[in-house]
Design a protein around this motif. Structure first.
Motif, PDB file in Angstrom:
ATOM      1  N   VAL A   1       0.813  -1.222   0.000  1.00  8.24           N
ATOM      2  CA  VAL A   1       0.000   0.000   0.000  1.00  8.24           C
ATOM      3  C   VAL A   1       0.848   1.274   0.000  1.00  8.24           C
ATOM      4  O   VAL A   1       0.445   2.290  -0.566  1.00  8.24           O
ATOM      5  CB  VAL A   1      -0.949   0.023   1.223  1.00  8.24           C
ATOM      6  N   ALA A   2       2.007   1.233   0.635  1.00  5.45           N
ATOM      7  CA  ALA A   2       2.867   2.419   0.717  1.00  5.45           C
ATOM      8  C   ALA A   2       3.809   2.479  -0.483  1.00  5.45           C
ATOM      9  O   ALA A   2       4.036   1.479  -1.172  1.00  5.45           O
ATOM     10  CB  ALA A   2       3.683   2.394   2.018  1.00  5.45           C
ATOM     11  N   ILE A   3       4.357   3.660  -0.734  1.00  5.37           N
ATOM     12  CA  ILE A   3       5.339   3.827  -1.800  1.00  5.37           C
ATOM     13  C   ILE A   3       6.684   4.200  -1.196  1.00  5.37           C
ATOM     14  O   ILE A   3       6.760   4.653  -0.047  1.00  5.37           O
ATOM     15  CB  ILE A   3       4.914   4.924  -2.810  1.00  5.37           C
ATOM     16  N   VAL A   4       7.747   3.989  -1.952  1.00  5.56           N
ATOM     17  CA  VAL A   4       9.067   4.492  -1.562  1.00  5.56           C
ATOM     18  C   VAL A   4       9.083   5.969  -1.926  1.00  5.56           C
ATOM     19  O   VAL A   4       9.088   6.337  -3.093  1.00  5.56           O
ATOM     20  CB  VAL A   4      10.199   3.742  -2.289  1.00  5.56           C
TER      21      VAL A   4
ATOM     22  N   ARG B   1       2.306   3.122   6.789  1.00  5.57           N
ATOM     23  CA  ARG B   1       3.310   2.056   6.922  1.00  5.57           C
ATOM     24  C   ARG B   1       3.058   1.204   8.168  1.00  5.57           C
ATOM     25  O   ARG B   1       2.964  -0.019   8.106  1.00  5.57           O
ATOM     26  CB  ARG B   1       4.714   2.669   6.993  1.00  5.57           C
ATOM     27  N   GLY B   2       2.990   1.863   9.323  1.00  5.92           N
ATOM     28  CA  GLY B   2       2.824   1.135  10.573  1.00  5.92           C
ATOM     29  C   GLY B   2       1.491   0.431  10.668  1.00  5.92           C
ATOM     30  O   GLY B   2       1.400  -0.712  11.158  1.00  5.92           O
ATOM     31  N   ALA B   3       0.429   1.087  10.194  1.00  5.15           N
ATOM     32  CA  ALA B   3      -0.910   0.490  10.275  1.00  5.15           C
ATOM     33  C   ALA B   3      -0.983  -0.788   9.448  1.00  5.15           C
ATOM     34  O   ALA B   3      -1.502  -1.816   9.901  1.00  5.15           O
ATOM     35  CB  ALA B   3      -1.953   1.497   9.792  1.00  5.15           C
ATOM     36  N   TYR B   4      -0.438  -0.749   8.231  1.00  3.92           N
ATOM     37  CA  TYR B   4      -0.516  -1.930   7.362  1.00  3.92           C
ATOM     38  C   TYR B   4       0.361  -3.062   7.881  1.00  3.92           C
ATOM     39  O   TYR B   4      -0.027  -4.235   7.854  1.00  3.92           O
ATOM     40  CB  TYR B   4      -0.098  -1.557   5.938  1.00  3.92           C
ATOM     41  N   ASN B   5       1.548  -2.729   8.369  1.00  5.22           N
ATOM     42  CA  ASN B   5       2.422  -3.771   8.896  1.00  5.22           C
ATOM     43  C   ASN B   5       1.780  -4.478  10.088  1.00  5.22           C
ATOM     44  O   ASN B   5       1.877  -5.700  10.233  1.00  5.22           O
ATOM     45  CB  ASN B   5       3.768  -3.167   9.312  1.00  5.22           C
ATOM     46  N   LYS B   6       1.100  -3.712  10.945  1.00  3.34           N
ATOM     47  CA  LYS B   6       0.393  -4.317  12.078  1.00  3.34           C
ATOM     48  C   LYS B   6      -0.720  -5.240  11.578  1.00  3.34           C
ATOM     49  O   LYS B   6      -0.892  -6.367  12.083  1.00  3.34           O
ATOM     50  CB  LYS B   6      -0.180  -3.225  12.977  1.00  3.34           C
ATOM     51  N   MET B   7      -1.455  -4.776  10.587  1.00  2.00           N
ATOM     52  CA  MET B   7      -2.562  -5.577  10.034  1.00  2.00           C
ATOM     53  C   MET B   7      -2.054  -6.891   9.451  1.00  2.00           C
ATOM     54  O   MET B   7      -2.683  -7.942   9.590  1.00  2.00           O
ATOM     55  CB  MET B   7      -3.290  -4.783   8.949  1.00  2.00           C
ATOM     56  N   MET B   8      -0.888  -6.855   8.814  1.00  5.42           N
ATOM     57  CA  MET B   8      -0.323  -8.058   8.195  1.00  5.42           C
ATOM     58  C   MET B   8       0.112  -9.089   9.238  1.00  5.42           C
ATOM     59  O   MET B   8       0.281 -10.262   8.922  1.00  5.42           O
ATOM     60  CB  MET B   8       0.869  -7.688   7.309  1.00  5.42           C
TER      61      MET B   8
ATOM     62  N   LEU C   1      -9.170  -1.706   4.070  1.00  6.92           N
ATOM     63  CA  LEU C   1      -9.832  -1.822   2.767  1.00  6.92           C
ATOM     64  C   LEU C   1      -9.055  -2.766   1.855  1.00  6.92           C
ATOM     65  O   LEU C   1      -9.640  -3.618   1.166  1.00  6.92           O
ATOM     66  CB  LEU C   1      -9.948  -0.431   2.123  1.00  6.92           C
ATOM     67  N   LYS C   2      -7.737  -2.625   1.864  1.00  6.32           N
ATOM     68  CA  LYS C   2      -6.873  -3.466   1.036  1.00  6.32           C
ATOM     69  C   LYS C   2      -6.999  -4.940   1.421  1.00  6.32           C
ATOM     70  O   LYS C   2      -6.983  -5.830   0.563  1.00  6.32           O
ATOM     71  CB  LYS C   2      -5.421  -3.001   1.205  1.00  6.32           C
ATOM     72  N   LEU C   3      -7.153  -5.227   2.710  1.00 10.75           N
ATOM     73  CA  LEU C   3      -7.185  -6.604   3.202  1.00 10.75           C
ATOM     74  C   LEU C   3      -8.603  -7.134   3.427  1.00 10.75           C
ATOM     75  O   LEU C   3      -8.787  -8.265   3.882  1.00 10.75           O
ATOM     76  CB  LEU C   3      -6.391  -6.698   4.509  1.00 10.75           C
ATOM     77  N   GLY C   4      -9.615  -6.317   3.137  1.00  7.59           N
ATOM     78  CA  GLY C   4     -10.989  -6.764   3.306  1.00  7.59           C
ATOM     79  C   GLY C   4     -11.410  -6.928   4.747  1.00  7.59           C
ATOM     80  O   GLY C   4     -12.192  -7.812   5.095  1.00  7.59           O
ATOM     81  N   VAL C   5     -10.902  -6.061   5.625  1.00 10.80           N
ATOM     82  CA  VAL C   5     -11.203  -6.126   7.060  1.00 10.80           C
ATOM     83  C   VAL C   5     -12.054  -4.912   7.443  1.00 10.80           C
ATOM     84  O   VAL C   5     -11.833  -3.808   6.955  1.00 10.80           O
ATOM     85  CB  VAL C   5      -9.898  -6.139   7.890  1.00 10.80           C
ATOM     86  N   LYS C   6     -13.030  -5.130   8.319  1.00  6.60           N
ATOM     87  CA  LYS C   6     -13.852  -4.021   8.790  1.00  6.60           C
ATOM     88  C   LYS C   6     -13.046  -3.172   9.774  1.00  6.60           C
ATOM     89  O   LYS C   6     -12.442  -3.695  10.700  1.00  6.60           O
ATOM     90  CB  LYS C   6     -15.112  -4.547   9.477  1.00  6.60           C
ATOM     91  N   ALA C   7     -13.067  -1.854   9.564  1.00  4.04           N
ATOM     92  CA  ALA C   7     -12.319  -0.938  10.429  1.00  4.04           C
ATOM     93  C   ALA C   7     -13.249   0.108  11.025  1.00  4.04           C
ATOM     94  O   ALA C   7     -14.010   0.758  10.298  1.00  4.04           O
ATOM     95  CB  ALA C   7     -11.201  -0.251   9.645  1.00  4.04           C
ATOM     96  N   THR C   8     -13.179   0.262  12.337  1.00  4.54           N
ATOM     97  CA  THR C   8     -13.937   1.301  13.035  1.00  4.54           C
ATOM     98  C   THR C   8     -12.944   2.300  13.620  1.00  4.54           C
ATOM     99  O   THR C   8     -12.009   1.915  14.318  1.00  4.54           O
ATOM    100  CB  THR C   8     -14.781   0.700  14.175  1.00  4.54           C
ATOM    101  N   ILE C   9     -13.136   3.559  13.293  1.00  5.15           N
ATOM    102  CA  ILE C   9     -12.225   4.598  13.756  1.00  5.15           C
ATOM    103  C   ILE C   9     -12.990   5.546  14.676  1.00  5.15           C
ATOM    104  O   ILE C   9     -13.973   6.166  14.257  1.00  5.15           O
ATOM    105  CB  ILE C   9     -11.625   5.399  12.586  1.00  5.15           C
TER     106      ILE C   9
END
Length: 505
Positions: A17-20, A53-60, A88-96
């Motif tokens: 999801v992130a770019i360099v 970066r951190g959010a996606y790595n945690k999700m993985m 959204l990328k991983l198809g998981v429900k997220a509540t903020i």
């Protein structure tokens, strides 16, 4: 030990999801400061912040069972957007859970990425408390914005990219700090791979939780936190982040609001992009580092961490930029009330440009003017101007560092207290920027004290700046403060402020 993060960072899953992001040279600033200034452009991420970066790595690192339960987080903006896009990328429900004071641009951004937004409370702490309640009630997985090893590792990929992109000389890297996730990850990696490179943490002057923790060698909760740089407005450094930072960083610097605004303009001048206050914080620290250490010919890098700011805030930012660059002085000057006095005063300024001039007839003998004047960049220009005017027998009060003068008085000059108001006490507030905040104040105030002065100016921030005069005798001060403490809006009494005495009293 911080070394344990190296493998975590190298293995971090962020690039789905992130770019360099690029490292750009700030050419104009480099020439002006006689150093090679580089910007790590995390504002170019898909969510305009490194938080992805951190959010996606945690999700993985969550199990399938944990993902099925859904994730929840508390955030005022950048972490929320990063987690929403990751989910959204991983198809998981997220509540903020977001404070009710969150700017609408950030609420809309989270919703547009599929996140369910729950508005609760006025502060991050209140939102966080409700998010943790959802964890208990519904079994959701809480994703912390910074105090989590997988989140720290994800943010640490910024440091990994920096060392891959800057292979030549690199003297210091400046990192913004709120809860410390980005700084901990970057510092752990850089100090292990290239220990000769300094890593300097930068905090807002009014939210310096890491600085206090380093001084006391323990985590401390700040009683008040400034909200201008809302992305780093954290009252206590994270437990895990502090464990890493106390062993890896080379120093902590702070920057005030004016210095941050000046750094926003510097980034715009070199990149034509608009950083959010937290995004420009590291550059503000870098500039201060050069000034304090007299650096020349060094290669210094600042992480531009984000660009999520309300357009309305630009009015306030531009207003403070020149002061932040030490190119403007704000003064109160007394001149004779007679024809030709203003012309004579302008002549005394020489070739300096007047940036602001406020005046209203007050007496037949003297005129009190509120004036902004361009000065040479650097602290000496301001002091030289004051000394030059005093040498010509002009009474001068330097208000360049006076917050009330810059926030309110400059917009209210001429409004002296009428004779009917025998006694007045003045207070400066931060009101939550939401419907009902003013009515709450007025309702609780009741009819006990009459409001004799009221000034409010919206800067597009989470909190409105309000100046209130109450028609009350000095002996009622304690009763007023009891009322204000119960109201729980941050406040400061300004009755003795010279700006008030000269222009409004």
């Amino acid at each position: 030990m911080p070394q344990s993060y190296i493998k975590k960072i190298l293995d971090a899953r962020v690039y789905d999801v992130a770019i360099v992001t690029p490292v750009d040279e700030a050419r104009l600033l480099s020439k002006r400061l006689n150093n090679n200034i580089l910007l790590k452009r995390e504002d170019l991420q898909p969510v305009f912040s490194f938080k992805l970066r951190g959010a996606y790595n945690k999700m993985m690192h969550l199990t399938e069972e944990e993902r099925a339960k859904g994730v929840v987080a508390a955030s005022a903006g950048n972490h929320a957007q990063g987690l929403a896009l990751s989910a959204l990328k991983l198809g998981v429900k997220a509540t903020i859970v977001m404070p009710k004071t969150t700017p609408q641009i950030k609420v809309d951004a989270v919703r547009s990425r599929g996140g369910k937004v729950v508005l609760h409370g006025d502060t991050y702490d209140e939102a966080s408390g409700y998010a943790k309640k959802l964890v208990e009630e519904k079994g959701m997985v809480y994703v912390h914005p910074y105090d989590d090893p997988e989140v720290i590792a994800g943010q640490g990929t910024v440091g990994m990219e920096i060392l891959r992109q800057v292979t030549g000389p690199l003297d210091a890297v400046f990192v913004p700090v709120g809860g410390g996730g980005l700084a901990a990850g970057v510092a752990a990696y850089i100090k292990y791979v290239r220990p000769e490179v300094k890593v300097i943490a930068v905090e807002p002057e009014d939210a310096a939780c890491l600085k206090v923790a380093m001084e006391k060698q323990r985590r401390v909760t700040l009683k008040e936190v400034g909200l201008f740089a809302d992305g780093v407005a954290v009252a206590q450094i994270g437990k895990e982040t502090f464990r890493v930072l106390r062993k890896t960083i080379d120093g902590v610097m702070t920057a005030n609001t004016d210095e941050i605004c000046a750094a926003i303009k510097d980034i715009f001048d070199d990149t034509r992009s608009i950083a959010e206050p937290a995004g420009a914080l590291a550059l503000a620290g870098l500039k201060k580092y050069i000034e304090e250490n007299g650096c020349e010919g060094q290669t210094l890098l600042a992480i531009d961490s984000g660009a999520n700011t309300n357009f309305d805030r630009l009015r306030y930012i531009s207003e403070r930029t020149e002061i932040g660059e030490q190119r403007e002085a704000i003064l109160s000057v007394t001149i004779p009330e007679r024809p030709g006095s203003f012309k004579k005063f302008c002549a005394a300024l020489g070739k300096r440009n007047i940036t602001e001039f406020n005046y209203r007839f007050g007496s037949a003998r003297e005129a009190q003017i509120f004036v902004g004047v361009s000065v040479a960049s650097g602290g000496d220009g301001r002091s030289e101007l004051v000394e030059a005017l005093q040498a010509l027998d002009y009474p001068v009060v330097d208000m360049t560092d006076n917050e009330m003068a810059k926030l309110h008085i400059r917009h209210m000059v001429g409004g002296h207290r009428p004779e009917a108001v025998i006694s007045e006490l003045l207070y400066r507030f931060e009101f939550p920027e939401r419907p009902g905040a003013l009515m709450n104040f007025l309702t609780k105030l009741g009819n006990r004290w009459n409001i004799s002065l009221f000034h409010y100016r919206n800067h597009g921030a989470a909190y409105g700046r309000v100046l209130v005069g109450l028609q009350a005798a000095p002996e009622e001060r304690k009763d007023i403060e009891v009322f204000l403490d119960k109201l729980a809006y941050p406040y400061h009494e300004e009755s003795d402020n010279p700006a008030y005495q000269l222009f409004l009293s």
